[in-house]
Design an enzyme around this catalytic site. Structure first.
Site, PDB file in Angstrom:
ATOM      1  N   TYR A 159      10.835  -1.496   0.054  1.00  0.00           N
ATOM      2  CA  TYR A 159       9.614  -0.710  -0.192  1.00  0.00           C
ATOM      3  C   TYR A 159       9.808   0.723   0.336  1.00  0.00           C
ATOM      4  O   TYR A 159       9.527   1.704  -0.365  1.00  0.00           O
ATOM      5  CB  TYR A 159       8.415  -1.380   0.495  1.00  0.00           C
ATOM      6  CG  TYR A 159       7.125  -0.615   0.336  1.00  0.00           C
ATOM      7  CD1 TYR A 159       6.472  -0.571  -0.891  1.00  0.00           C
ATOM      8  CD2 TYR A 159       6.565   0.068   1.410  1.00  0.00           C
ATOM      9  CE1 TYR A 159       5.292   0.143  -1.046  1.00  0.00           C
ATOM     10  CE2 TYR A 159       5.376   0.776   1.275  1.00  0.00           C
ATOM     11  CZ  TYR A 159       4.739   0.808   0.045  1.00  0.00           C
ATOM     12  OH  TYR A 159       3.572   1.515  -0.100  1.00  0.00           O
ATOM     13  N   SER A 187      -6.402  -1.229 -11.706  1.00  0.00           N
ATOM     14  CA  SER A 187      -7.151  -2.491 -11.714  1.00  0.00           C
ATOM     15  C   SER A 187      -7.869  -2.729 -10.392  1.00  0.00           C
ATOM     16  O   SER A 187      -8.856  -3.464 -10.342  1.00  0.00           O
ATOM     17  CB  SER A 187      -6.225  -3.665 -12.046  1.00  0.00           C
ATOM     18  OG  SER A 187      -5.259  -3.827 -11.040  1.00  0.00           O
ATOM     19  N   ARG A 188      -7.395  -2.133  -9.329  1.00  0.00           N
ATOM     20  CA  ARG A 188      -8.032  -2.374  -8.026  1.00  0.00           C
ATOM     21  C   ARG A 188      -7.622  -1.291  -7.032  1.00  0.00           C
ATOM     22  O   ARG A 188      -6.861  -0.382  -7.374  1.00  0.00           O
ATOM     23  CB  ARG A 188      -7.631  -3.752  -7.491  1.00  0.00           C
ATOM     24  CG  ARG A 188      -6.128  -3.938  -7.458  1.00  0.00           C
ATOM     25  CD  ARG A 188      -5.734  -5.383  -7.267  1.00  0.00           C
ATOM     26  NE  ARG A 188      -4.307  -5.516  -7.544  1.00  0.00           N
ATOM     27  CZ  ARG A 188      -3.499  -6.341  -6.921  1.00  0.00           C
ATOM     28  NH1 ARG A 188      -3.966  -7.137  -5.975  1.00  0.00           N
ATOM     29  NH2 ARG A 188      -2.231  -6.424  -7.226  1.00  0.00           N
ATOM     30  N   ASN A 190      -0.166   6.205  -9.157  1.00  0.00           N
ATOM     31  CA  ASN A 190      -0.626   5.383  -8.039  1.00  0.00           C
ATOM     32  C   ASN A 190      -0.033   3.973  -8.041  1.00  0.00           C
ATOM     33  O   ASN A 190       0.085   3.349  -6.994  1.00  0.00           O
ATOM     34  CB  ASN A 190      -2.157   5.334  -8.105  1.00  0.00           C
ATOM     35  CG  ASN A 190      -2.731   4.167  -7.337  1.00  0.00           C
ATOM     36  OD1 ASN A 190      -2.741   4.154  -6.106  1.00  0.00           O
ATOM     37  ND2 ASN A 190      -3.178   3.150  -8.059  1.00  0.00           N
ATOM     38  N   SER A 209       4.842   6.979   0.843  1.00  0.00           N
ATOM     39  CA  SER A 209       4.202   6.165   1.882  1.00  0.00           C
ATOM     40  C   SER A 209       4.766   6.580   3.230  1.00  0.00           C
ATOM     41  O   SER A 209       5.915   7.046   3.314  1.00  0.00           O
ATOM     42  CB  SER A 209       4.502   4.681   1.640  1.00  0.00           C
ATOM     43  OG  SER A 209       4.236   3.928   2.811  1.00  0.00           O
TER      44      SER A 209
END
Lengths: 126, 233
Positions: B144, B13-14, B79, B131
């Site tokens: 996270y 979506s972004r 992603n 990450s």
């Protein structure tokens, strides 16, 4: 083009999805036919001397079994796809309950046939 | 069966996901994307499914549709991800479960279903998103960072489990990139993070695309179980 899952209403077929089909009760012969299709798919990947016999008493797992873990994964995936195509319902054959049974439902073609019929019956009739 | 390669990208979506969808659409892939929100992508090669990546029934139905319509899946890019910047003492359990559900369970679910489709053709590429938060052990991002460390473990184990099926599984570990994911992180915190990189600058989406292009190349079929961190982390 956008598909929304799960469908927001039951008014029609979702674009791109298989059409909703009535789910007839699975019978042993129909299940066996699906298993043979899955066996055909698997046999294409195996060397000639390792292929699975299309015999309802063929042993799949265990010391005299035809399948190693790679073969079992392939057979399960092929069978799940066949079931989805034939019955329009998505099932997971190798769930924890099946894998933890003291007598594996995957040990022979016959036990696999009975197990798939049972899973399908649960899936289609609640 | 589709006569051109099919790539599935989550979280389109972004941000990075959207640009990846546009990039591979321009390279004449059939791009399938998904996200909870509708994207603004209008590319003719793009098809969208609105779903939550951890919603198993919805995800399985999407794969059923892809199998029926394309009969193949060449590449998966996991992603979709969410971040949470919070000290452990003020992190609600609901946040913990949300982050693990999207970043770990969602990645696992897509790997599993994609591998079922890929194994038919004995070929496939999976790229997961880790990450730099994991190796840098960033304070304030415990859950996270833990979720992204889990993605590395998942990538390494799946690489071995799926090697016999001709499927490679690798991961990319981006540095901070100017996207919504880091919009609420204070600039001073980002600056101190970037100071720990060998190459001290923000990442660009083109840096991410470059690594994914490498993993997807046919010549990369001997590369699996690897995580490439950007910026020299």
């Amino acid at each position: 083009m956008t598909d929304r899952w799960p469908p927001q209403d039951s008014g029609g077929e979702q674009a791109g999805a298989h059409p909703a089909r009535p789910a007839p009760a699975p019978d042993a012969d129909r299940v066996l036919a699906l298993i043979w299709h899955a066996v055909d798919e698997l046999n294409e990947l195996l060397p000639e001397d390792a292929r699975i016999a299309k015999d309802v008493d063929a042993v799949l797992l265990g010391e005299s079994g035809a399948l190693d873990s790679f073969g079992l994964v392939n057979l399960v995936v092929a069978l799940e796809h066949r079931i989805e195509d034939e019955f329009g319902t998505s099932v997971t054959l190798a769930d924890e309950k099946a894998m933890s049974k003291s007598r594996s439902p995957f040990r022979s073609v016959r036990t696999l046939r009975d197990y798939v019929a049972e899973v399908l019956s649960r899936a289609t009739h609640g | 069966m589709a006569d051109r390669p099919v790539i599935l990208i989550t979280g389109t979506s972004r941000g990075i996901g959207r640009q990846l969808a546009e990039h591979y659409g321009a390279k004449d892939y059939q791009v399938v994307g998904c996200s909870r929100r509708e994207p603004a992508i209008t590319d003719a090669n793009y098809r969208h499914f609105a779903l939550d990546v951890a919603d198993e029934p919805a995800v399985k139905k999407m794969f059923t549709a892809m199998r029926g319509d394309y009969g193949r899946l060449d590449a998966l890019v996991n992603n979709a991800g969410i971040a949470s910047m919070n000290h452990i003492l003020t992190t609600p359990m609901a946040t913990v479960l949300d982050v693990l559900s999207t970043n770990v369970a969602g990645t696992f679910l897509f790997c599993r279903e994609a591998a079922k489709l890929m194994q038919r053709r004995r070929a496939g590429r999976i790229v997961n998103f880790s990450s730099v938060a994991a190796p840098l052990k960033l304070e304030g991002e415990a859950i996270y960072a833990a979720s992204k460390a889990a993605v590395i473990s998942l990538t390494e184990v799946l690489a071995r489990e799926l090697a016999d099926f001709g499927i490679t599984v690798n991961a990319i570990g981006p540095t901070p990139i100017h996207t919504d994911l880091i919009a609420s992180v204070p600039a001073a915190k980002l600056d101190s993070l970037i100071a720990r990189q060998a190459i001290r600058r923000y990442g660009e989406i083109s840096d991410v695309i470059n690594v994914i292009d490498f993993f997807l190349r046919p010549e990369s079929d001997f590369v699996t179980g690897q995580t490439i961190f950007l910026g020299g982390v």
